[in-house]
Design a protein around this motif. Structure first.
Motif, mmCIF file in Angstrom:
data_model
loop_
_atom_site.group_PDB
_atom_site.id
_atom_site.type_symbol
_atom_site.label_atom_id
_atom_site.label_comp_id
_atom_site.label_asym_id
_atom_site.label_seq_id
_atom_site.Cartn_x
_atom_site.Cartn_y
_atom_site.Cartn_z
ATOM 1 N N ASP A 28 0.816 -1.226 0.000
ATOM 2 C CA ASP A 28 0.000 0.000 0.000
ATOM 3 C C ASP A 28 0.847 1.274 0.000
ATOM 4 O OD1 ASP A 28 -2.406 -1.536 0.120
ATOM 5 O OD2 ASP A 28 -2.053 -1.811 2.271
ATOM 6 N N VAL A 29 1.965 1.236 -0.684
ATOM 7 C CA VAL A 29 2.837 2.413 -0.785
ATOM 8 C C VAL A 29 2.899 2.875 -2.236
ATOM 9 C CG1 VAL A 29 5.235 3.195 -0.699
ATOM 10 C CG2 VAL A 29 4.257 2.016 1.259
ATOM 11 N N GLU A 30 2.767 4.177 -2.423
ATOM 12 C CA GLU A 30 2.942 4.805 -3.736
ATOM 13 C C GLU A 30 4.172 5.703 -3.655
ATOM 14 O OE1 GLU A 30 0.941 8.387 -6.420
ATOM 15 O OE2 GLU A 30 0.633 8.226 -4.250
ATOM 16 N N VAL A 31 5.120 5.484 -4.551
ATOM 17 C CA VAL A 31 6.312 6.332 -4.602
ATOM 18 C C VAL A 31 6.173 7.285 -5.772
ATOM 19 C CG1 VAL A 31 8.819 6.434 -4.815
ATOM 20 C CG2 VAL A 31 7.756 4.515 -3.606
ATOM 21 N N VAL A 32 6.382 8.569 -5.507
ATOM 22 C CA VAL A 32 6.324 9.563 -6.570
ATOM 23 C C VAL A 32 7.629 10.355 -6.571
ATOM 24 C CG1 VAL A 32 5.110 11.198 -5.055
ATOM 25 C CG2 VAL A 32 5.053 11.535 -7.532
ATOM 26 N N PHE A 33 8.238 10.474 -7.743
ATOM 27 C CA PHE A 33 9.434 11.296 -7.888
ATOM 28 C C PHE A 33 8.990 12.719 -8.192
ATOM 29 C CE2 PHE A 33 11.211 7.106 -8.567
ATOM 30 C CZ PHE A 33 12.431 7.186 -7.917
ATOM 31 N N VAL A 34 9.463 13.672 -7.384
ATOM 32 C CA VAL A 34 9.019 15.058 -7.512
ATOM 33 C C VAL A 34 10.219 15.977 -7.737
ATOM 34 C CG1 VAL A 34 7.057 14.643 -5.986
ATOM 35 C CG2 VAL A 34 9.158 15.585 -5.024
ATOM 36 N N ALA A 35 9.971 17.092 -8.389
ATOM 37 C CA ALA A 35 10.988 18.112 -8.628
ATOM 38 C C ALA A 35 10.273 19.452 -8.805
ATOM 39 C CB ALA A 35 11.828 17.775 -9.853
ATOM 40 N N GLU A 36 11.041 20.518 -8.930
ATOM 41 C CA GLU A 36 10.417 21.823 -9.131
ATOM 42 C C GLU A 36 9.596 21.843 -10.412
ATOM 43 O OE1 GLU A 36 12.428 25.493 -8.391
ATOM 44 O OE2 GLU A 36 13.919 24.517 -7.091
ATOM 45 N N ARG A 37 10.070 21.098 -11.423
ATOM 46 C CA ARG A 37 9.339 20.971 -12.687
ATOM 47 C C ARG A 37 9.284 19.499 -13.080
ATOM 48 N NH1 ARG A 37 12.469 25.329 -12.856
ATOM 49 N NH2 ARG A 37 14.254 24.114 -13.590
ATOM 50 N N THR A 38 8.236 19.100 -13.759
ATOM 51 C CA THR A 38 8.169 17.728 -14.243
ATOM 52 C C THR A 38 9.159 17.541 -15.389
ATOM 53 O OG1 THR A 38 6.376 18.307 -15.756
ATOM 54 C CG2 THR A 38 5.742 17.437 -13.598
ATOM 55 N N GLY A 39 9.477 16.282 -15.659
ATOM 56 C CA GLY A 39 10.382 15.979 -16.754
ATOM 57 C C GLY A 39 11.598 15.209 -16.284
ATOM 58 N N LEU A 40 12.501 14.961 -17.199
ATOM 59 C CA LEU A 40 13.695 14.184 -16.903
ATOM 60 C C LEU A 40 14.712 15.016 -16.131
ATOM 61 C CD1 LEU A 40 14.127 12.409 -20.355
ATOM 62 C CD2 LEU A 40 13.210 11.418 -18.248
ATOM 63 N N VAL A 41 15.307 14.389 -15.120
ATOM 64 C CA VAL A 41 16.323 15.043 -14.298
ATOM 65 C C VAL A 41 17.595 14.215 -14.384
ATOM 66 C CG1 VAL A 41 16.901 15.961 -12.026
ATOM 67 C CG2 VAL A 41 14.491 15.834 -12.738
ATOM 68 N N ARG A 42 18.714 14.872 -14.712
ATOM 69 C CA ARG A 42 19.975 14.172 -14.972
ATOM 70 C C ARG A 42 20.785 14.007 -13.685
ATOM 71 N NH1 ARG A 42 22.240 13.334 -19.830
ATOM 72 N NH2 ARG A 42 20.829 14.866 -20.769
ATOM 73 N N SER A 47 24.809 10.366 -17.159
ATOM 74 C CA SER A 47 24.346 9.364 -18.121
ATOM 75 C C SER A 47 23.048 8.681 -17.706
ATOM 76 C CB SER A 47 25.431 8.300 -18.316
ATOM 77 O OG SER A 47 25.822 7.764 -17.063
ATOM 78 N N LEU A 48 22.430 9.156 -16.637
ATOM 79 C CA LEU A 48 21.170 8.577 -16.174
ATOM 80 C C LEU A 48 20.171 9.687 -15.931
ATOM 81 C CD1 LEU A 48 19.613 6.019 -15.086
ATOM 82 C CD2 LEU A 48 20.424 6.698 -12.823
ATOM 83 N N LEU A 49 18.953 9.469 -16.414
ATOM 84 C CA LEU A 49 17.882 10.430 -16.178
ATOM 85 C C LEU A 49 16.704 9.716 -15.535
ATOM 86 C CD1 LEU A 49 18.969 11.136 -19.440
ATOM 87 C CD2 LEU A 49 17.933 13.255 -18.649
ATOM 88 N N ILE A 50 16.119 10.348 -14.532
ATOM 89 C CA ILE A 50 14.895 9.847 -13.908
ATOM 90 C C ILE A 50 13.824 10.901 -14.122
ATOM 91 C CG2 ILE A 50 13.767 9.212 -11.745
ATOM 92 C CD1 ILE A 50 16.378 8.109 -10.749
ATOM 93 N N GLU A 51 12.635 10.438 -14.450
ATOM 94 C CA GLU A 51 11.559 11.383 -14.736
ATOM 95 C C GLU A 51 10.802 11.767 -13.465
ATOM 96 O OE1 GLU A 51 7.871 12.115 -17.846
ATOM 97 O OE2 GLU A 51 8.835 10.146 -17.732
ATOM 98 N N ALA A 52 10.740 13.062 -13.216
ATOM 99 C CA ALA A 52 9.883 13.582 -12.149
ATOM 100 C C ALA A 52 8.473 13.663 -12.711
ATOM 101 C CB ALA A 52 10.361 14.959 -11.705
ATOM 102 N N MET A 53 7.580 12.874 -12.143
ATOM 103 C CA MET A 53 6.216 12.810 -12.653
ATOM 104 C C MET A 53 5.312 13.871 -12.034
ATOM 105 S SD MET A 53 6.392 10.330 -14.819
ATOM 106 C CE MET A 53 4.692 9.852 -15.107
ATOM 107 N N ALA A 54 5.813 14.535 -10.992
ATOM 108 C CA ALA A 54 5.001 15.546 -10.303
ATOM 109 C C ALA A 54 5.885 16.698 -9.875
ATOM 110 C CB ALA A 54 4.303 14.936 -9.085
ATOM 111 N N THR A 55 5.286 17.874 -9.776
ATOM 112 C CA THR A 55 6.005 19.030 -9.252
ATOM 113 C C THR A 55 5.848 19.070 -7.738
ATOM 114 O OG1 THR A 55 4.123 20.550 -9.334
ATOM 115 C CG2 THR A 55 5.441 20.309 -11.352
ATOM 116 N N LEU A 56 6.646 19.907 -7.104
ATOM 117 C CA LEU A 56 6.518 20.084 -5.657
ATOM 118 C C LEU A 56 5.107 20.541 -5.309
ATOM 119 C CD1 LEU A 56 9.913 21.884 -4.905
ATOM 120 C CD2 LEU A 56 9.400 19.446 -4.678
#
Length: 208
Positions: A28-42, A47-56
């Protein structure tokens, strides 16, 4: 339960991916990657990018907050949107956590003042600048704050947190699923055990 993992340019991948592998497997855990803006973060190695699916602004009341470290941490020390968000969500979070130099961001936001915390060995003394008592423990729990030492210690912290959230049996089940039973071929994983030449080489790389 929602776990918010903060991304910013120049993060160290294992700081966030290690805990993600553990906490994301809890029931029952949902993990969300967040950043100031959505999109790929390097990441710091480029050489690795993770996508922030939500903004702060999209994530207002996570149960667990996790922020990692990395060279990009130095650009996140000034008060601004990230610090304001951390202070806001900290009011209601069950756990506010960091890995490696992510603790410096929490400290700069004023969340660790008067508390014990740990971070990467090369940054440990910097915690005192923010009124934090540094600890050389691999994982430190103080109130609802959980901090981990450098990089790989995030897995240890996440397993500790998993036990506190879901119980020891669940945490141990996750540990077995990810087969976390480290047997490194060397004994240079801490400042105390590493040879002097290795310490010198690591410091030169970290301060380059």
């Amino acid at each position: 339960m929602q776990v918010a993992v903060v991304l910013y340019p120049g993060f160290t991948a294992l700081d966030v991916v290690g805990p993600y592998e553990v906490l994301g497997r809890l029931p029952d855990v949902e993990v969300v990657f967040v950043a100031e803006r959505t999109g790929l973060v390097r990441n710091d190695l480029g050489s690795l990018l993770i996508e922030a699916m939500a903004t702060l602004d999209d994530v207002t009341s996570p149960d667990v907050v996790l922020i990692g470290g990395g060279p990009g941490q130095s650009a996140q020390m000034s008060d601004g949107p990230l610090h304001r968000w951390l202070r806001d969500v900290d009011r209601t979070s069950a756990w506010t956590t960091s890995v490696c130099s992510g603790a410096l961001i929490l400290a700069a936001a004023g969340l660790l003042t008067g508390r014990r915390a740990t971070t990467h060995w090369a940054a440990l003394d910097m915690l005192t600048e923010f009124g934090v008592t540094p600890s050389r423990d691999r994982v430190v729990i103080d109130g609802h704050y959980a901090t981990a030492a450098g990089v790989s210690a995030g897995i240890d912290m996440a397993l500790t947190l998993a036990g506190l959230i879901s119980g020891d049996d669940v945490a141990q089940t996750v540990q077995l699923i990810i087969e976390y039973a480290p047997e490194p071929p060397y004994h240079s994983g801490s400042v105390d055990s590493a040879p002097a030449t290795v310490r010198k080489s690591a410091i030169e790389i970290l301060t380059a």
